[in-house]
Design a protein around this motif. Structure first.
Motif, PDB file in Angstrom:
ATOM      1  N   ALA A   1      -4.827  -7.664   3.486  1.00 35.36           N
ATOM      2  CA  ALA A   1      -5.775  -6.712   3.644  1.00 35.36           C
ATOM      3  C   ALA A   1      -6.882  -6.741   2.769  1.00 35.36           C
ATOM      4  O   ALA A   1      -6.854  -7.210   1.680  1.00 35.36           O
ATOM      5  CB  ALA A   1      -4.842  -5.441   3.345  1.00 35.36           C
ATOM      6  N   GLN A   2      -8.170  -6.323   3.564  1.00 36.61           N
ATOM      7  CA  GLN A   2      -9.253  -6.499   2.688  1.00 36.61           C
ATOM      8  C   GLN A   2     -10.110  -4.984   2.742  1.00 36.61           C
ATOM      9  O   GLN A   2      -9.571  -4.202   3.601  1.00 36.61           O
ATOM     10  CB  GLN A   2     -10.292  -7.298   3.632  1.00 36.61           C
ATOM     11  N   MET A   3     -10.759  -4.833   1.752  1.00 31.38           N
ATOM     12  CA  MET A   3     -11.644  -3.607   1.664  1.00 31.38           C
ATOM     13  C   MET A   3     -10.636  -2.318   1.626  1.00 31.38           C
ATOM     14  O   MET A   3     -10.818  -1.293   2.557  1.00 31.38           O
ATOM     15  CB  MET A   3     -12.810  -3.431   2.937  1.00 31.38           C
ATOM     16  N   VAL A   4      -9.604  -2.403   0.883  1.00 34.17           N
ATOM     17  CA  VAL A   4      -8.628  -1.275   0.834  1.00 34.17           C
ATOM     18  C   VAL A   4      -9.165  -0.130  -0.134  1.00 34.17           C
ATOM     19  O   VAL A   4      -9.769  -0.243  -1.183  1.00 34.17           O
ATOM     20  CB  VAL A   4      -7.332  -1.913   0.178  1.00 34.17           C
ATOM     21  N   ASN A   5      -8.964   1.030   0.644  1.00 32.16           N
ATOM     22  CA  ASN A   5      -9.469   2.191  -0.243  1.00 32.16           C
ATOM     23  C   ASN A   5      -8.214   3.285   0.082  1.00 32.16           C
ATOM     24  O   ASN A   5      -7.748   3.511   1.078  1.00 32.16           O
ATOM     25  CB  ASN A   5     -10.849   3.017   0.561  1.00 32.16           C
ATOM     26  N   TRP A   6      -7.892   3.817  -1.188  1.00 28.98           N
ATOM     27  CA  TRP A   6      -6.669   4.751  -1.114  1.00 28.98           C
ATOM     28  C   TRP A   6      -7.192   6.287  -1.274  1.00 28.98           C
ATOM     29  O   TRP A   6      -8.176   6.522  -1.876  1.00 28.98           O
ATOM     30  CB  TRP A   6      -5.913   4.486  -2.432  1.00 28.98           C
ATOM     31  N   ALA A   7      -6.373   7.106  -0.399  1.00 30.68           N
ATOM     32  CA  ALA A   7      -6.593   8.664  -0.646  1.00 30.68           C
ATOM     33  C   ALA A   7      -5.447   9.558  -0.668  1.00 30.68           C
ATOM     34  O   ALA A   7      -4.363   8.816  -0.061  1.00 30.68           O
ATOM     35  CB  ALA A   7      -7.629   9.093   0.551  1.00 30.68           C
ATOM     36  N   LYS A   8      -5.194  10.421  -1.632  1.00 30.03           N
ATOM     37  CA  LYS A   8      -3.999  11.037  -1.389  1.00 30.03           C
ATOM     38  C   LYS A   8      -3.963  12.189  -0.114  1.00 30.03           C
ATOM     39  O   LYS A   8      -5.096  13.012  -0.018  1.00 30.03           O
ATOM     40  CB  LYS A   8      -4.034  11.919  -2.635  1.00 30.03           C
ATOM     41  N   GLU A   9      -2.894  12.097   0.552  1.00 33.61           N
ATOM     42  CA  GLU A   9      -3.056  12.715   1.965  1.00 33.61           C
ATOM     43  C   GLU A   9      -2.295  14.031   1.782  1.00 33.61           C
ATOM     44  O   GLU A   9      -2.572  15.221   2.175  1.00 33.61           O
ATOM     45  CB  GLU A   9      -2.137  11.947   2.762  1.00 33.61           C
ATOM     46  N   THR A  10      -1.084  14.129   0.956  1.00 36.57           N
ATOM     47  CA  THR A  10      -0.531  15.229   0.415  1.00 36.57           C
ATOM     48  C   THR A  10      -0.012  15.284  -0.989  1.00 36.57           C
ATOM     49  O   THR A  10      -0.330  14.206  -1.598  1.00 36.57           O
ATOM     50  CB  THR A  10       0.725  15.460   1.545  1.00 36.57           C
ATOM     51  N   LYS A  11       0.920  16.113  -1.289  1.00 39.43           N
ATOM     52  CA  LYS A  11       1.277  16.106  -2.619  1.00 39.43           C
ATOM     53  C   LYS A  11       2.027  14.676  -2.910  1.00 39.43           C
ATOM     54  O   LYS A  11       2.202  14.269  -4.130  1.00 39.43           O
ATOM     55  CB  LYS A  11       2.094  17.320  -2.865  1.00 39.43           C
ATOM     56  N   THR A  12       2.686  14.373  -1.901  1.00 38.29           N
ATOM     57  CA  THR A  12       3.543  13.041  -2.342  1.00 38.29           C
ATOM     58  C   THR A  12       3.008  11.722  -1.342  1.00 38.29           C
ATOM     59  O   THR A  12       3.582  10.837  -1.665  1.00 38.29           O
ATOM     60  CB  THR A  12       4.955  13.407  -2.033  1.00 38.29           C
ATOM     61  N   ASP A  13       2.196  11.985  -0.524  1.00 35.57           N
ATOM     62  CA  ASP A  13       1.717  10.721   0.512  1.00 35.57           C
ATOM     63  C   ASP A  13       0.483  10.395   0.168  1.00 35.57           C
ATOM     64  O   ASP A  13      -0.440  10.931  -0.292  1.00 35.57           O
ATOM     65  CB  ASP A  13       1.729  11.262   1.716  1.00 35.57           C
TER      66      ASP A  13
ATOM     67  N   ALA B   1      -3.720   4.256   2.769  1.00 30.70           N
ATOM     68  CA  ALA B   1      -4.656   3.272   2.311  1.00 30.70           C
ATOM     69  C   ALA B   1      -5.568   3.017   3.912  1.00 30.70           C
ATOM     70  O   ALA B   1      -4.826   2.553   4.762  1.00 30.70           O
ATOM     71  CB  ALA B   1      -3.854   1.997   2.021  1.00 30.70           C
ATOM     72  N   GLU B   2      -6.710   3.038   3.561  1.00 31.91           N
ATOM     73  CA  GLU B   2      -7.569   2.530   4.594  1.00 31.91           C
ATOM     74  C   GLU B   2      -7.822   0.903   4.254  1.00 31.91           C
ATOM     75  O   GLU B   2      -8.560   0.644   3.294  1.00 31.91           O
ATOM     76  CB  GLU B   2      -8.663   3.542   4.843  1.00 31.91           C
ATOM     77  N   PHE B   3      -7.849   0.099   5.382  1.00 30.97           N
ATOM     78  CA  PHE B   3      -8.255  -1.277   5.238  1.00 30.97           C
ATOM     79  C   PHE B   3      -8.485  -1.966   6.543  1.00 30.97           C
ATOM     80  O   PHE B   3      -8.647  -1.331   7.536  1.00 30.97           O
ATOM     81  CB  PHE B   3      -7.111  -1.790   4.361  1.00 30.97           C
ATOM     82  N   THR B   4      -8.985  -3.374   6.435  1.00 28.67           N
ATOM     83  CA  THR B   4      -9.093  -4.168   7.637  1.00 28.67           C
ATOM     84  C   THR B   4      -8.546  -5.415   7.357  1.00 28.67           C
ATOM     85  O   THR B   4      -7.955  -5.823   6.072  1.00 28.67           O
ATOM     86  CB  THR B   4     -10.779  -4.282   7.623  1.00 28.67           C
TER      87      THR B   4
END
Length: 133
Positions: A36-48, A51-54
């Protein structure tokens, strides 16, 4: 005063966009997607976490919980790669709408779903298939 507000707002946005997932989620992600490249993380819910990536220039996202359990993967696909049964249903239920984008969604248990962004004029909406195995 305006400059201070702008700086605080930018700092807040930067920290929100640079979310750091729990170690278990990050380890599970890189085990599943080592290239995976260009990985960007975001919190979706309280526990989830998402990762967006290519991979090989294909846009993808994967969701994991805090413990590192994989929840789903979404992969951008060509509209031509959507199953005919899904595109026929979308066309029948949404006459005059055009499919612009498509995604394949994989979930635990070999469950596969498809998602299509459809557009009619300036209106856009998303349609998701039921479960397919």
């Amino acid at each position: 005063m305006k400059n201070k507000i702008v700086v605080v707002a930018l700092l807040f946005l930067t920290s929100a966009c640079a979310a750091k997932p729990p170690e278990a989620a990050e380890k599970a992600f890189f085990k599943m997607f080592p290239t995976a490249q260009m990985v960007n993380w975001a919190k979706e819910t309280k526990t989830d976490w998402e990762a967006e990536f290519t991979i090989n220039k294909i846009e993808m996202s994967a969701n994991f919980n805090d413990q590192g359990t994989w929840l789903e993967t979404e992969t951008e696909i060509s509209v031509n790669d959507l199953p005919k049964s899904f595109t026929d249903k979308v066309a029948a239920e949404n006459p005059g709408w055009k499919i612009n984008e498509a995604d394949k969604i994989e979930k635990p248990g070999s469950i596969i779903q498809y998602e299509a962004e459809i557009k009619k004029g300036v209106i856009t909406k998303e349609i998701q298939s039921g479960e397919m195995k």
